[in-house]
Design a protein around this motif. Structure first.
Motif, PDB file in Angstrom:
ATOM      1  N   ILE A  54       5.020   4.290   9.724  1.00 58.78           N
ATOM      2  CA  ILE A  54       3.617   3.877   9.769  1.00 58.78           C
ATOM      3  C   ILE A  54       3.222   3.418   8.379  1.00 58.78           C
ATOM      4  N   GLU A  55       2.573   2.275   8.303  1.00 62.02           N
ATOM      5  CA  GLU A  55       2.000   1.797   7.042  1.00 62.02           C
ATOM      6  C   GLU A  55       0.502   2.030   7.096  1.00 62.02           C
ATOM      7  N   THR A  56      -0.066   2.473   5.971  1.00 61.95           N
ATOM      8  CA  THR A  56      -1.491   2.766   5.921  1.00 61.95           C
ATOM      9  C   THR A  56      -2.166   1.992   4.802  1.00 61.95           C
ATOM     10  N   LYS A  57      -3.485   2.004   4.862  1.00 60.42           N
ATOM     11  CA  LYS A  57      -4.306   1.353   3.849  1.00 60.42           C
ATOM     12  C   LYS A  57      -5.565   2.198   3.687  1.00 60.42           C
ATOM     13  N   ILE A  58      -6.090   2.256   2.484  1.00 60.69           N
ATOM     14  CA  ILE A  58      -7.343   2.982   2.271  1.00 60.69           C
ATOM     15  C   ILE A  58      -8.499   2.083   2.697  1.00 60.69           C
ATOM     16  N   ILE A  59      -9.269   2.561   3.680  1.00 58.48           N
ATOM     17  CA  ILE A  59     -10.444   1.856   4.175  1.00 58.48           C
ATOM     18  C   ILE A  59     -11.594   2.849   4.171  1.00 58.48           C
ATOM     19  N   ASN A  60     -12.656   2.512   3.473  1.00 63.78           N
ATOM     20  CA  ASN A  60     -13.807   3.420   3.343  1.00 63.78           C
ATOM     21  C   ASN A  60     -13.380   4.802   2.854  1.00 63.78           C
ATOM     22  N   SER A  61     -12.545   4.813   1.837  1.00 64.80           N
ATOM     23  CA  SER A  61     -12.051   6.046   1.196  1.00 64.80           C
ATOM     24  C   SER A  61     -11.203   6.926   2.117  1.00 64.80           C
ATOM     25  N   LYS A  62     -10.646   6.345   3.170  1.00 61.22           N
ATOM     26  CA  LYS A  62      -9.829   7.108   4.115  1.00 61.22           C
ATOM     27  C   LYS A  62      -8.532   6.346   4.385  1.00 61.22           C
TER      28      LYS A  62
END
Length: 88
Positions: free
Chosen positions: A3-11
């Motif tokens: 799984i790749e993630t990204k910080i969106i709205n500090s999450k």
């Protein structure tokens, strides 16, 4: 599977998943789904097809991070899946 993630709205939010079965690469992208749970469920549904019966699935970075997203969605899809978790 990874799984790749990204910080969106500090999450930290999953934005894609990828599965490699030794020959074929299959990727799922958040933009193709209503939310990240639907994307992860689609990834799991892809893996639980009869084509992959008796396969062992390895998750990259599963402990303490990806597992939070995977196990939540895995549990909602199938009750007969029994993960083998190293060290308990």
């Amino acid at each position: 599977m990874d799984i790749e993630t990204k910080i969106i709205n500090s999450k930290m939010v999953p934005i894609s998943t990828s599965i490699y079965d030794g020959k074929n690469l299959k990727s799922f992208f958040i933009l193709d789904y209503k939310n990240y749970d639907d994307m992860i469920k689609a990834s799991i549904i892809y893996l639980i097809r009869s084509k992959y019966n008796f396969y062992k699935v390895y998750f990259h970075n599963f402990s303490n991070f990806d597992s939070v997203f995977i196990l939540k969605n895995l549990n909602s899809l199938a009750s007969n899946i029994k993960p083998i978790i190293r060290d308990g």
